[in-house]
Design a protein around this motif. Structure first.
Motif, mmCIF file in Angstrom:
data_model
loop_
_atom_site.group_PDB
_atom_site.id
_atom_site.type_symbol
_atom_site.label_atom_id
_atom_site.label_comp_id
_atom_site.label_asym_id
_atom_site.label_seq_id
_atom_site.Cartn_x
_atom_site.Cartn_y
_atom_site.Cartn_z
ATOM 1 N N ALA A 126 8.358 -1.405 -2.625
ATOM 2 C CA ALA A 126 9.327 -1.103 -3.681
ATOM 3 C C ALA A 126 10.756 -1.023 -3.144
ATOM 4 O O ALA A 126 11.708 -1.068 -3.924
ATOM 5 N N ASP A 127 10.910 -0.903 -1.838
ATOM 6 C CA ASP A 127 12.245 -0.865 -1.227
ATOM 7 C C ASP A 127 12.256 -1.789 -0.012
ATOM 8 O O ASP A 127 12.134 -1.346 1.129
ATOM 9 N N PRO A 128 12.411 -3.094 -0.259
ATOM 10 C CA PRO A 128 12.274 -4.058 0.833
ATOM 11 C C PRO A 128 13.573 -4.416 1.543
ATOM 12 O O PRO A 128 13.667 -5.465 2.191
ATOM 13 N N ARG A 129 14.595 -3.560 1.462
ATOM 14 C CA ARG A 129 15.884 -3.931 2.049
ATOM 15 C C ARG A 129 15.798 -4.168 3.545
ATOM 16 O O ARG A 129 16.332 -5.161 4.068
ATOM 17 N N GLU A 130 15.151 -3.260 4.283
ATOM 18 C CA GLU A 130 15.037 -3.438 5.730
ATOM 19 C C GLU A 130 14.175 -4.651 6.057
ATOM 20 O O GLU A 130 14.448 -5.375 7.026
ATOM 21 N N LEU A 131 13.140 -4.862 5.284
ATOM 22 C CA LEU A 131 12.274 -6.026 5.482
ATOM 23 C C LEU A 131 13.073 -7.319 5.361
ATOM 24 O O LEU A 131 13.015 -8.198 6.233
ATOM 25 N N VAL A 132 13.827 -7.437 4.282
ATOM 26 C CA VAL A 132 14.609 -8.647 4.048
ATOM 27 C C VAL A 132 15.672 -8.822 5.123
ATOM 28 O O VAL A 132 15.930 -9.934 5.595
ATOM 29 N N SER A 133 16.278 -7.714 5.545
ATOM 30 C CA SER A 133 17.284 -7.771 6.601
ATOM 31 C C SER A 133 16.670 -8.311 7.896
ATOM 32 O O SER A 133 17.258 -9.172 8.558
ATOM 33 N N TYR A 134 15.487 -7.824 8.242
ATOM 34 C CA TYR A 134 14.832 -8.273 9.483
ATOM 35 C C TYR A 134 14.468 -9.755 9.400
ATOM 36 O O TYR A 134 14.753 -10.541 10.304
ATOM 37 N N LEU A 135 13.824 -10.148 8.300
ATOM 38 C CA LEU A 135 13.406 -11.538 8.158
ATOM 39 C C LEU A 135 14.596 -12.486 8.133
ATOM 40 O O LEU A 135 14.550 -13.577 8.715
ATOM 41 N N GLY A 136 15.674 -12.065 7.472
ATOM 42 C CA GLY A 136 16.869 -12.890 7.425
ATOM 43 C C GLY A 136 17.557 -12.983 8.774
ATOM 44 O O GLY A 136 18.005 -14.054 9.187
ATOM 45 N N ARG A 137 17.627 -11.863 9.463
ATOM 46 C CA ARG A 137 18.291 -11.829 10.772
ATOM 47 C C ARG A 137 17.582 -12.721 11.788
ATOM 48 O O ARG A 137 18.221 -13.376 12.614
ATOM 49 N N VAL A 157 0.546 2.874 -19.143
ATOM 50 C CA VAL A 157 0.449 3.469 -17.817
ATOM 51 C C VAL A 157 1.014 2.434 -16.854
ATOM 52 O O VAL A 157 0.340 1.462 -16.497
ATOM 53 N N ALA A 158 2.286 2.621 -16.481
ATOM 54 C CA ALA A 158 3.010 1.631 -15.686
ATOM 55 C C ALA A 158 2.799 1.854 -14.198
ATOM 56 O O ALA A 158 2.311 2.896 -13.756
ATOM 57 N N GLY A 159 3.206 0.868 -13.408
ATOM 58 C CA GLY A 159 3.002 0.904 -11.968
ATOM 59 C C GLY A 159 4.083 1.655 -11.218
ATOM 60 O O GLY A 159 4.880 2.407 -11.791
ATOM 61 N N LEU A 160 4.108 1.429 -9.916
ATOM 62 C CA LEU A 160 5.048 2.112 -9.026
ATOM 63 C C LEU A 160 6.477 1.675 -9.322
ATOM 64 O O LEU A 160 6.774 0.479 -9.309
ATOM 65 N N PRO A 161 7.383 2.622 -9.586
ATOM 66 C CA PRO A 161 8.780 2.242 -9.830
ATOM 67 C C PRO A 161 9.358 1.493 -8.629
ATOM 68 O O PRO A 161 9.061 1.810 -7.473
ATOM 69 N N GLY A 162 10.182 0.509 -8.904
ATOM 70 C CA GLY A 162 10.809 -0.273 -7.844
ATOM 71 C C GLY A 162 10.154 -1.612 -7.613
ATOM 72 O O GLY A 162 10.790 -2.533 -7.081
ATOM 73 N N LEU A 163 8.882 -1.767 -7.989
ATOM 74 C CA LEU A 163 8.203 -3.051 -7.837
ATOM 75 C C LEU A 163 8.600 -3.976 -8.985
ATOM 76 O O LEU A 163 8.708 -3.542 -10.138
ATOM 77 N N SER A 164 8.784 -5.240 -8.673
ATOM 78 C CA SER A 164 9.149 -6.187 -9.724
ATOM 79 C C SER A 164 8.035 -6.306 -10.760
ATOM 80 O O SER A 164 8.301 -6.495 -11.952
ATOM 81 N N VAL A 177 5.465 6.041 -22.298
ATOM 82 C CA VAL A 177 5.458 5.291 -21.037
ATOM 83 C C VAL A 177 5.428 6.280 -19.878
ATOM 84 O O VAL A 177 6.313 7.125 -19.739
ATOM 85 N N VAL A 178 4.400 6.191 -19.057
ATOM 86 C CA VAL A 178 4.266 7.047 -17.880
ATOM 87 C C VAL A 178 3.952 6.160 -16.680
ATOM 88 O O VAL A 178 3.405 5.067 -16.824
ATOM 89 N N HIS A 179 4.294 6.643 -15.492
ATOM 90 C CA HIS A 179 4.042 5.868 -14.276
ATOM 91 C C HIS A 179 2.804 6.390 -13.559
ATOM 92 O O HIS A 179 2.730 7.563 -13.196
ATOM 93 N N GLY A 180 1.847 5.492 -13.343
ATOM 94 C CA GLY A 180 0.652 5.832 -12.578
ATOM 95 C C GLY A 180 0.769 5.425 -11.126
ATOM 96 O O GLY A 180 -0.187 5.570 -10.355
ATOM 97 N N ASP A 181 1.961 4.910 -10.750
ATOM 98 C CA ASP A 181 2.276 4.567 -9.354
ATOM 99 C C ASP A 181 1.299 3.565 -8.753
ATOM 100 O O ASP A 181 1.038 3.566 -7.537
ATOM 101 N N SER A 182 0.717 2.721 -9.597
ATOM 102 C CA SER A 182 -0.153 1.617 -9.165
ATOM 103 C C SER A 182 -1.428 2.080 -8.480
ATOM 104 O O SER A 182 -2.081 1.310 -7.776
ATOM 105 N N ALA A 183 -1.818 3.347 -8.659
ATOM 106 C CA ALA A 183 -2.991 3.901 -7.989
ATOM 107 C C ALA A 183 -3.887 4.628 -8.981
ATOM 108 O O ALA A 183 -3.433 5.108 -10.021
ATOM 109 N N SER A 184 -5.159 4.740 -8.643
ATOM 110 C CA SER A 184 -6.119 5.378 -9.533
ATOM 111 C C SER A 184 -5.777 6.845 -9.795
ATOM 112 O O SER A 184 -5.754 7.294 -10.949
ATOM 113 N N ALA A 185 -5.503 7.595 -8.725
ATOM 114 C CA ALA A 185 -5.204 9.023 -8.894
ATOM 115 C C ALA A 185 -3.937 9.231 -9.706
ATOM 116 O O ALA A 185 -3.866 10.125 -10.559
#
Length: 381
Positions: A125-136, A199-206, A231-239
């Motif tokens: 959900a927060d891929p900024r460092e990932l994209v920075s590494y792959l781009g660099r 029941v929506a997924g994890l915030p931040g995911l496209s 609308v509630v967030h279930g964070d993409s997980a069963s629990a």
């Protein structure tokens, strides 16, 4: 141990021809190719991939970083990636980022240090460092399932800005999300539901954002108002979905129908309903995004959106290999259609055709819901 020279002598060809046959680097006449393959089989020759990688600077390996490998959806994607990789003579190195941005960067760096030729990554959900590494490091990468367009700073249309070399562009492969989710909502509205919860997924995911957009579009098509309380967030997980569903059911005016935004959350929602003694679809109708192997075995059978998960994985491999073959070509995002699988958890009668897909979820849902049904007669308590 037989060598390539031994294969060449046995087949009556040059070592270069054997290399072309084994590596696919140049077309070879069919009878010559067969002679080489027969010699390889007869001698039991095994190519030295390490030596080849030193010469070509290629390891013929792909790094795959996806979270929740135990999730049936990602398991099927993994099967598609593996089949696609093996088809083209590539091996697979797999890591689980656990949807944690810090861990994500660590496992991607480890894969990169193994000198994989390219990577397929389902970003967190927060891929900024990932994209920075792959781009660099200019790592050829395909983002899988979740896209990054416009989601993070420094990324516009899939391009991470590099002042020295220009933008690093990333290809992306995913399923359609908005239209199929709108289809589920419009279907429930057509059955007479006026309070449809999500029941929506994890915030931040496209995927989460796009499915919420589809939910709102479905309401608009059915001429129903949007209500934040539904609308509630279930964070993409069963629990998480179990807790989120409990929240929805505790509302003063709870929903009469629910849509869950992935298969893990469907399980959590069903658990929450069971704990409250509620039955589907008599007390509350249910539709889910993600079909899975045992969805047809539940009672009632689950009406769902089926994603082409194996094809998503196989397509990601094809796109990555095209990127390796043509590093400078424009980046692209490939979206694959989903299928509406009409069963009985939505409240429709059993057609007797078990789990048979209905028309494509990309077709336009009806703009006019049917007349209100028994679902409007009261609230679920």
């Amino acid at each position: 141990m037989p060598t390539m020279a031994d294969v060449a002598r046995s087949a009556g060809v040059s070592v270069a021809t054997v290399s072309h046959v084994l590596n696919g680097t140049r077309p070879v006449l069919p009878h010559t190719r067969q002679a080489v393959l027969d010699a390889v089989d007869e001698l039991g020759y095994t190519p030295n991939t390490l030596a080849r990688s030193l010469v070509t600077s290629r390891t013929r390996s792909i790094g795959l970083a996806v979270s929740a490998i135990s999730n049936p959806y990602f398991t099927e994607i993994l099967q598609g990636v593996e089949a696609g990789a093996l088809e083209h003579g590539y091996s697979l190195l797999i890591a689980d980022p656990h949807d944690d941005p810090d861990h994500e960067c660590k496992v991607v760096q480890l894969l990169h240090e193994r000198r994989v030729d390219g990577m397929i990554v389902a970003p967190s959900a927060d891929p900024r460092e990932l994209v920075s590494y792959l781009g660099r490091h200019r790592v050829p990468t395909v983002f899988l399932d979740r896209v990054i367009d416009g989601v993070i700073e420094g990324v516009v249309g899939g391009a991470a800005e590099d002042p020295a070399d220009g933008p690093q562009r990333f290809d992306q492969v995913c399923a359609e999300n908005t239209g199929p989710m709108a289809r589920l909502v419009a279907h429930l509205a057509g059955l007479g539901h006026r309070r449809i919860g999500l029941v929506a997924g994890l915030p931040g995911l496209s995927t989460t954002a796009e499915r919420i957009t589809g939910y709102r579009q479905g309401l608009t098509t059915a001429r129903l108002p949007y209500d934040d309380d539904l609308v509630v967030h279930g964070d993409s997980a069963s629990a998480g979905a179990e807790r989120a569903t409990a929240t929805l059911l505790s509302r003063a005016a709870p929903p009469t129908a629910l849509v869950t935004a992935n298969n893990a959350m469907t399980i959590g929602t069903l658990r929450a309903l069971r704990d409250r003694g509620l039955t589907v679809p008599d007390d509350l109708a249910l539709c889910c995004f993600d079909d899975f192997a045992w969805a047809d075995l539940f009672s009632p059978r689950l009406t769902a959106i089926a994603q082409p998960s194996r094809e998503i994985g196989a397509q990601a491999v094809r796109v990555l290999l095209e990127r390796l073959a043509a590093p400078d070509r424009p980046a692209r995002t490939v979206r694959l259609d989903c299928t509406f699988v009409h069963r009985t958890s939505c409240g429709c009668p059993d057609s007797g055709e078990r789990g048979r897909p209905s028309q494509s979820s990309q077709s336009s849902p009806s703009s006019q819901p049917s007349q209100p049904s028994q679902f409007e007669k009261g609230n679920v308590s």
